[in-house]
Motif scaffolding. Structure first.
Motif, PDB file in Angstrom:
ATOM      1  N   CYS A  87      13.998  86.659  52.329  1.00  0.00           N
ATOM      2  CA  CYS A  87      15.202  86.225  52.887  1.00  0.00           C
ATOM      3  C   CYS A  87      16.116  85.591  52.266  1.00  0.00           C
ATOM      4  N   HIS A 142       7.327  86.941  54.602  1.00  0.00           N
ATOM      5  CA  HIS A 142       7.812  86.841  56.050  1.00  0.00           C
ATOM      6  C   HIS A 142       8.831  87.878  56.548  1.00  0.00           C
ATOM      7  N   CYS A 198      11.021  82.726  49.006  1.00  0.00           N
ATOM      8  CA  CYS A 198      11.886  83.691  48.738  1.00  0.00           C
ATOM      9  C   CYS A 198      13.073  83.536  47.668  1.00  0.00           C
ATOM     10  N   ALA A 240       6.030  84.332  49.372  1.00  0.00           N
ATOM     11  CA  ALA A 240       6.425  84.529  50.738  1.00  0.00           C
ATOM     12  C   ALA A 240       6.312  86.183  51.220  1.00  0.00           C
ATOM     13  N   CYS A 255      13.562  78.569  50.802  1.00  0.00           N
ATOM     14  CA  CYS A 255      12.141  79.274  50.799  1.00  0.00           C
ATOM     15  C   CYS A 255      11.473  79.876  49.484  1.00  0.00           C
TER      16      CYS A 255
END
Ligand SMILES: [Zn+2]
Length: 280
Positions: free
Chosen positions: A260, A212, A267, A210, A265
Protein backbone atom coordinates in the motif's frame (compact mmCIF):
# COMPACT_ATOMS: atom_id res chain seq x y z
CA UNK A 1 -27.13 -21.11 -0.97
CA UNK A 2 -25.70 -22.26 2.33
CA UNK A 3 -26.15 -25.97 2.88
CA UNK A 4 -24.25 -28.61 4.77
CA UNK A 5 -20.92 -29.75 3.38
CA UNK A 6 -19.68 -33.26 4.08
CA UNK A 7 -16.16 -34.64 4.39
CA UNK A 8 -16.73 -36.61 1.17
CA UNK A 9 -17.71 -33.43 -0.70
CA UNK A 10 -14.61 -31.64 0.55
CA UNK A 11 -12.43 -34.58 -0.50
CA UNK A 12 -14.13 -34.61 -3.90
CA UNK A 13 -13.51 -30.89 -4.33
CA UNK A 14 -9.85 -31.25 -3.40
CA UNK A 15 -9.53 -34.14 -5.84
CA UNK A 16 -11.05 -32.06 -8.62
CA UNK A 17 -8.30 -29.48 -8.07
CA UNK A 18 -5.83 -32.23 -8.99
CA UNK A 19 -4.67 -33.08 -5.47
CA UNK A 20 -3.77 -36.70 -4.63
CA UNK A 21 -1.54 -38.75 -2.33
CA UNK A 22 1.59 -37.45 -4.09
CA UNK A 23 0.65 -33.83 -3.29
CA UNK A 24 2.26 -31.62 -0.65
CA UNK A 25 0.26 -28.52 0.25
CA UNK A 26 0.55 -25.45 2.45
CA UNK A 27 -3.04 -24.83 3.53
CA UNK A 28 -4.52 -21.49 4.56
CA UNK A 29 -8.15 -22.10 5.50
CA UNK A 30 -11.29 -20.51 6.88
CA UNK A 31 -13.72 -22.99 8.40
CA UNK A 32 -16.59 -20.51 8.19
CA UNK A 33 -16.10 -20.11 4.44
CA UNK A 34 -17.60 -23.57 3.79
CA UNK A 35 -20.96 -22.72 5.35
CA UNK A 36 -21.77 -25.56 7.75
CA UNK A 37 -19.43 -28.56 7.71
CA UNK A 38 -20.84 -31.86 8.91
CA UNK A 39 -18.29 -33.04 11.46
CA UNK A 40 -16.77 -29.56 11.85
CA UNK A 41 -13.06 -28.76 11.49
CA UNK A 42 -12.10 -32.41 12.14
CA UNK A 43 -13.91 -33.35 8.91
CA UNK A 44 -11.96 -30.71 6.97
CA UNK A 45 -8.70 -32.08 8.41
CA UNK A 46 -9.64 -35.67 7.53
CA UNK A 47 -10.56 -34.64 3.97
CA UNK A 48 -7.21 -32.87 3.57
CA UNK A 49 -5.19 -35.76 5.01
CA UNK A 50 -7.21 -38.38 3.15
CA UNK A 51 -6.54 -36.62 -0.15
CA UNK A 52 -3.02 -35.18 0.10
CA UNK A 53 0.24 -36.90 0.99
CA UNK A 54 1.55 -34.00 3.07
CA UNK A 55 -0.38 -31.12 4.66
CA UNK A 56 1.39 -28.13 6.22
CA UNK A 57 -0.10 -25.13 8.02
CA UNK A 58 1.13 -22.03 9.77
CA UNK A 59 0.83 -22.58 13.53
CA UNK A 60 2.12 -19.29 14.91
CA UNK A 61 1.81 -18.29 18.56
CA UNK A 62 2.60 -14.58 18.28
CA UNK A 63 -0.26 -13.48 20.53
CA UNK A 64 1.07 -15.63 23.36
CA UNK A 65 4.84 -15.48 22.89
CA UNK A 66 5.38 -12.03 21.38
CA UNK A 67 6.55 -8.96 23.30
CA UNK A 68 7.14 -5.33 22.25
CA UNK A 69 10.60 -4.08 21.36
CA UNK A 70 12.44 -3.09 24.54
CA UNK A 71 12.74 0.64 25.30
CA UNK A 72 15.26 2.36 23.04
CA UNK A 73 15.81 -0.57 20.68
CA UNK A 74 14.79 1.00 17.37
CA UNK A 75 15.95 -0.78 14.22
CA UNK A 76 15.80 1.26 11.00
CA UNK A 77 12.82 0.49 8.74
CA UNK A 78 11.36 -1.89 11.29
CA UNK A 79 7.90 -0.37 12.00
CA UNK A 80 7.37 -1.78 15.46
CA UNK A 81 6.40 -0.43 18.83
CA UNK A 82 8.58 -0.13 21.89
CA UNK A 83 7.51 -0.66 25.47
CA UNK A 84 7.17 2.75 27.16
CA UNK A 85 9.53 1.82 29.99
CA UNK A 86 11.53 -1.15 31.24
CA UNK A 87 8.85 -1.68 33.87
CA UNK A 88 6.24 -1.90 31.12
CA UNK A 89 8.49 -4.22 29.11
CA UNK A 90 9.05 -6.49 32.10
CA UNK A 91 5.32 -6.64 32.68
CA UNK A 92 4.68 -7.65 29.05
CA UNK A 93 7.47 -10.23 29.35
CA UNK A 94 5.88 -11.59 32.52
CA UNK A 95 2.52 -11.91 30.77
CA UNK A 96 3.91 -13.66 27.67
CA UNK A 97 4.78 -17.38 27.60
CA UNK A 98 7.76 -19.07 25.94
CA UNK A 99 7.00 -21.27 22.94
CA UNK A 100 6.39 -24.93 23.66
CA UNK A 101 5.12 -27.47 21.11
CA UNK A 102 1.84 -27.82 23.01
CA UNK A 103 0.90 -24.11 22.78
CA UNK A 104 -2.35 -23.55 20.88
CA UNK A 105 -2.24 -21.96 17.43
CA UNK A 106 -3.24 -18.27 17.54
CA UNK A 107 -7.00 -18.02 16.84
CA UNK A 108 -6.54 -15.49 14.00
CA UNK A 109 -4.78 -18.23 11.99
CA UNK A 110 -7.99 -20.23 11.91
CA UNK A 111 -9.59 -23.08 13.80
CA UNK A 112 -8.52 -25.77 11.33
CA UNK A 113 -4.79 -25.53 12.14
CA UNK A 114 -5.54 -25.83 15.86
CA UNK A 115 -7.75 -28.88 15.30
CA UNK A 116 -4.99 -30.42 13.15
CA UNK A 117 -2.61 -29.87 16.08
CA UNK A 118 -5.01 -31.33 18.65
CA UNK A 119 -6.29 -34.32 16.71
CA UNK A 120 -3.59 -35.59 14.36
CA UNK A 121 0.00 -36.81 14.78
CA UNK A 122 2.14 -33.99 13.43
CA UNK A 123 5.56 -32.42 13.29
CA UNK A 124 5.82 -28.85 14.55
CA UNK A 125 8.71 -26.44 14.26
CA UNK A 126 9.83 -24.42 17.25
CA UNK A 127 10.17 -20.81 16.08
CA UNK A 128 9.13 -18.67 19.07
CA UNK A 129 6.67 -16.60 17.00
CA UNK A 130 6.03 -18.31 13.71
CA UNK A 131 5.97 -22.10 13.86
CA UNK A 132 4.63 -24.46 11.19
CA UNK A 133 2.97 -27.82 11.66
CA UNK A 134 2.84 -30.62 9.11
CA UNK A 135 1.32 -34.07 8.78
CA UNK A 136 2.21 -36.82 6.30
CA UNK A 137 4.94 -38.12 4.05
CA UNK A 138 7.29 -35.11 3.95
CA UNK A 139 6.25 -33.51 7.24
CA UNK A 140 9.60 -33.87 8.98
CA UNK A 141 11.61 -32.68 5.97
CA UNK A 142 9.47 -29.53 5.69
CA UNK A 143 9.49 -28.74 9.39
CA UNK A 144 13.25 -29.26 9.72
CA UNK A 145 13.77 -26.63 7.01
CA UNK A 146 12.81 -23.85 9.41
CA UNK A 147 15.67 -21.92 10.98
CA UNK A 148 15.47 -19.37 13.76
CA UNK A 149 16.88 -16.75 11.39
CA UNK A 150 14.82 -17.88 8.37
CA UNK A 151 11.31 -18.72 9.51
CA UNK A 152 9.88 -19.31 6.03
CA UNK A 153 12.37 -22.13 5.31
CA UNK A 154 9.57 -24.75 5.19
CA UNK A 155 8.15 -22.95 2.15
CA UNK A 156 11.57 -23.10 0.44
CA UNK A 157 11.47 -26.86 1.08
CA UNK A 158 7.89 -27.13 -0.14
CA UNK A 159 8.87 -25.41 -3.39
CA UNK A 160 11.67 -27.95 -3.87
CA UNK A 161 9.12 -30.75 -3.46
CA UNK A 162 6.93 -29.25 -6.18
CA UNK A 163 4.29 -28.40 -3.58
CA UNK A 164 1.22 -26.19 -3.79
CA UNK A 165 -0.49 -23.40 -1.88
CA UNK A 166 -4.14 -24.24 -1.09
CA UNK A 167 -6.38 -21.30 -0.21
CA UNK A 168 -9.66 -22.51 1.32
CA UNK A 169 -12.00 -19.56 1.59
CA UNK A 170 -9.23 -17.04 2.23
CA UNK A 171 -7.51 -14.55 -0.05
CA UNK A 172 -3.90 -13.92 -0.96
CA UNK A 173 -3.74 -11.71 2.14
CA UNK A 174 -3.23 -15.09 3.88
CA UNK A 175 -0.75 -16.35 1.27
CA UNK A 176 2.51 -16.48 3.26
CA UNK A 177 4.42 -17.72 0.22
CA UNK A 178 4.29 -14.20 -1.23
CA UNK A 179 6.29 -13.08 1.81
CA UNK A 180 9.00 -15.61 0.93
CA UNK A 181 9.33 -14.06 -2.54
CA UNK A 182 9.60 -10.65 -0.88
CA UNK A 183 12.18 -11.81 1.63
CA UNK A 184 14.36 -13.41 -1.05
CA UNK A 185 14.49 -9.92 -2.61
CA UNK A 186 15.35 -8.27 0.71
CA UNK A 187 11.85 -6.94 1.39
CA UNK A 188 9.51 -7.54 4.37
CA UNK A 189 12.33 -8.56 6.69
CA UNK A 190 11.43 -7.32 10.13
CA UNK A 191 12.90 -7.81 13.60
CA UNK A 192 10.41 -8.98 16.20
CA UNK A 193 10.68 -10.01 19.83
CA UNK A 194 9.54 -13.04 21.81
CA UNK A 195 9.78 -14.48 25.27
CA UNK A 196 11.99 -17.56 25.12
CA UNK A 197 12.28 -18.52 28.81
CA UNK A 198 11.33 -17.00 32.18
CA UNK A 199 12.77 -13.44 32.21
CA UNK A 200 14.47 -14.04 28.85
CA UNK A 201 13.62 -12.61 25.44
CA UNK A 202 15.09 -12.83 21.95
CA UNK A 203 15.28 -10.65 18.87
CA UNK A 204 14.20 -12.63 15.79
CA UNK A 205 15.14 -11.51 12.26
CA UNK A 206 13.30 -11.96 8.97
CA UNK A 207 9.78 -11.98 10.35
CA UNK A 208 7.45 -10.98 7.51
CA UNK A 209 5.30 -7.85 7.52
CA UNK A 210 2.08 -6.59 5.98
CA UNK A 211 0.02 -8.53 3.45
CA UNK A 212 -3.19 -6.51 3.32
CA UNK A 213 -2.85 -5.63 -0.38
CA UNK A 214 -1.66 -9.06 -1.59
CA UNK A 215 -4.96 -9.73 -3.39
CA UNK A 216 -3.59 -7.48 -6.13
CA UNK A 217 -1.66 -10.55 -7.29
CA UNK A 218 -4.87 -12.39 -8.16
CA UNK A 219 -5.20 -11.39 -11.84
CA UNK A 220 -1.53 -12.19 -12.42
CA UNK A 221 -1.92 -15.67 -10.93
CA UNK A 222 -5.27 -16.50 -12.51
CA UNK A 223 -3.75 -18.39 -15.50
CA UNK A 224 -1.96 -20.79 -13.13
CA UNK A 225 -4.71 -21.09 -10.49
CA UNK A 226 -7.06 -24.08 -10.26
CA UNK A 227 -10.34 -23.15 -8.62
CA UNK A 228 -13.45 -24.96 -7.42
CA UNK A 229 -16.39 -24.29 -5.08
CA UNK A 230 -16.78 -26.60 -2.09
CA UNK A 231 -20.08 -25.62 -0.48
CA UNK A 232 -19.69 -21.87 -0.13
CA UNK A 233 -15.90 -22.12 0.01
CA UNK A 234 -13.84 -20.76 -2.85
CA UNK A 235 -10.95 -23.22 -3.04
CA UNK A 236 -7.85 -22.22 -5.02
CA UNK A 237 -4.69 -24.19 -5.73
CA UNK A 238 -1.46 -22.68 -7.07
CA UNK A 239 2.01 -24.23 -7.33
CA UNK A 240 4.40 -22.68 -4.79
CA UNK A 241 6.89 -22.05 -7.62
CA UNK A 242 4.20 -20.15 -9.56
CA UNK A 243 3.44 -17.93 -6.56
CA UNK A 244 7.15 -17.28 -6.02
CA UNK A 245 7.95 -16.56 -9.66
CA UNK A 246 4.91 -14.32 -10.14
CA UNK A 247 5.54 -12.28 -6.96
CA UNK A 248 9.24 -12.06 -7.82
CA UNK A 249 8.49 -10.79 -11.32
CA UNK A 250 6.13 -8.11 -9.95
CA UNK A 251 8.56 -6.91 -7.28
CA UNK A 252 11.55 -6.87 -9.63
CA UNK A 253 9.49 -4.76 -12.05
CA UNK A 254 8.22 -2.45 -9.27
CA UNK A 255 9.74 -2.37 -5.76
CA UNK A 256 6.37 -1.16 -4.44
CA UNK A 257 4.34 -3.99 -6.02
CA UNK A 258 1.75 -5.57 -3.68
CA UNK A 259 2.31 -2.84 -1.05
CA UNK A 260 0.00 0.00 0.00
CA UNK A 261 1.04 3.63 -0.29
CA UNK A 262 0.79 4.50 3.41
CA UNK A 263 4.34 5.41 4.39
CA UNK A 264 3.59 4.69 8.04
CA UNK A 265 2.35 1.17 7.28
CA UNK A 266 4.77 -1.74 7.41
CA UNK A 267 4.42 -1.60 3.61
CA UNK A 268 6.41 1.64 3.58
CA UNK A 269 9.22 0.08 5.61
CA UNK A 270 9.23 -3.00 3.36
CA UNK A 271 9.60 -0.75 0.32
CA UNK A 272 12.52 1.08 1.93
CA UNK A 273 14.22 -2.25 2.64
CA UNK A 274 13.93 -3.23 -1.04
CA UNK A 275 15.16 0.17 -2.21
CA UNK A 276 18.20 -0.19 0.07
CA UNK A 277 19.01 -3.53 -1.63
CA UNK A 278 18.71 -1.90 -5.06
CA UNK A 279 21.04 0.91 -4.00
CA UNK A 280 23.53 -1.80 -3.02
ZN1 LIG B 1 0.20 -1.30 4.02
Amino acid sequence: MTGVVTEAEIAEGLGSLGLDSTSSVLVHASLRSFGRVEGGPEAVCRALLGTCGTVMMVSGTWEQTGVPAPPGLVRPQNTYYNAASWAAFDEELENAVPFTPDLPVDPWLGRIAEVMRLGFAHERSTHPLFSFLAVGTHARQLIEAQRLEWPLGPIDALAELGGHVLLLGVGHTSNTTIHLAEQRLGRSRFYRYAKVAPQAWAELPNVSGASHTFDEIEPELRPVTAEVRIGDCRARLIAVEDVLSCATRLIVADPAALLCEDRDCRCGAALEQRLAVLRG
